[in-house]
Design a protein around this motif. Structure first.
Motif, PDB file in Angstrom:
ATOM      1  N   LEU A 103     -34.893   0.841  12.401  1.00 27.58           N
ATOM      2  CA  LEU A 103     -33.780   1.708  12.796  1.00 27.58           C
ATOM      3  C   LEU A 103     -33.035   2.213  11.570  1.00 27.58           C
ATOM      4  N   GLY A 104     -32.740   1.303  10.637  1.00 24.44           N
ATOM      5  CA  GLY A 104     -32.048   1.703   9.425  1.00 24.44           C
ATOM      6  C   GLY A 104     -32.861   2.683   8.602  1.00 24.44           C
ATOM      7  N   ALA A 105     -34.159   2.404   8.445  1.00 22.99           N
ATOM      8  CA  ALA A 105     -35.026   3.285   7.657  1.00 22.99           C
ATOM      9  C   ALA A 105     -35.180   4.647   8.326  1.00 22.99           C
ATOM     10  N   PHE A 106     -35.328   4.656   9.647  1.00 22.72           N
ATOM     11  CA  PHE A 106     -35.467   5.916  10.370  1.00 22.72           C
ATOM     12  C   PHE A 106     -34.183   6.742  10.270  1.00 22.72           C
ATOM     13  N   SER A 107     -33.045   6.084  10.441  1.00 23.30           N
ATOM     14  CA  SER A 107     -31.769   6.796  10.379  1.00 23.30           C
ATOM     15  C   SER A 107     -31.549   7.388   8.991  1.00 23.30           C
ATOM     16  N   LEU A 108     -31.896   6.635   7.957  1.00 23.95           N
ATOM     17  CA  LEU A 108     -31.758   7.144   6.601  1.00 23.95           C
ATOM     18  C   LEU A 108     -32.715   8.310   6.346  1.00 23.95           C
ATOM     19  N   SER A 109     -33.916   8.234   6.923  1.00 23.35           N
ATOM     20  CA  SER A 109     -34.874   9.330   6.769  1.00 23.35           C
ATOM     21  C   SER A 109     -34.342  10.600   7.419  1.00 23.35           C
TER      22      SER A 109
END
Length: 205
Positions: free
Chosen positions: A28-34
């Motif tokens: 979730l964190g990686a996707f949101s940052l992407s």
């Protein structure tokens, strides 16, 4: 007493649940940052939704040199890496006894991820002077994942270790979360001391 490491290891259900939850949080964190990275490219003059104040900022982290450790945005690495614990957790809940080397490689991979997030946290707090909220979520997900996994892996034979250490780790295999909690508390206290502009209520437990 047989001290040989087993060839195949079936992990406990609690570890499977932990790997899935922490993997999903990290993803979730990686996707949101992407997504935020793409938004920044499309609208470079607009503030991102996670730019809360000068001390809590995603855009600053994304645009920094530390945000591209391997020559591409760090969140893309998370998109590739975090499915691994989710898959391992699903196999664990399916009671699949995986070869010992699989747990060894996975544990070493998590160690690499932990080293990276510890370095990024140090750079963010002490060099850049702010914390990215989505990065913070990824850091906590790694902390929560790593120590319970390693303590269990040592005790179960998933990591090479002397027989005495394996025996001790086996007795405390379900208490790795204490180390995770301790590291999370250290992180929060460090942020509050070094970055006084961050409102205290954001880290109230």
């Amino acid at each position: 007493m047989n001290t040989a490491r087993p060839a195949h290891i079936a992990a406990p259900a609690w570890l499977g649940v932990l790997l899935i939850i922490t993997g999903l949080l990290g993803l979730l964190g990686a996707f949101s940052l992407s997504v935020e990275r793409i938004e920044l490219l499309l609208h470079p003059n607009e503030a991102l939704g996670c730019d809360l104040n000068p001390f809590l900022s995603c855009s600053g982290a994304i645009e920094s040199n530390q945000g591209e450790v391997f020559g591409f945005p760090n969140p893309f690495l998370g998109l590739m890496a975090f499915p691994a614990p989710i898959i391992m957790g699903a196999l664990t809940l399916g009671r699949v006894a995986m070869p010992r080397w699989v747990w060894t490689v996975f544990s070493i991979g998590v160690l690499g991820g932990m080293v990276l997030v510890l370095w990024l946290a140090q750079q963010s707090i002490f060099v850049l002077g702010f914390v990215c909220p989505w990065c913070f979520l990824v850091w906590l997900a790694m902390y929560a994942m790593a120590f319970p996994l390693w303590v269990w892996a040592l005790g179960a034979g998933g990591l090479p270790a002397p027989a005495g250490l394996r025996s001790s780790a086996a007795r405390f295999s379900s208490w790795g979360w204490v180390l995770s909690l301790a590291l999370a508390v250290i992180l929060v206290v460090t942020i509050m001391l070094v970055l006084p502009g961050i409102p205290r209520y954001l880290f109230a437990f």
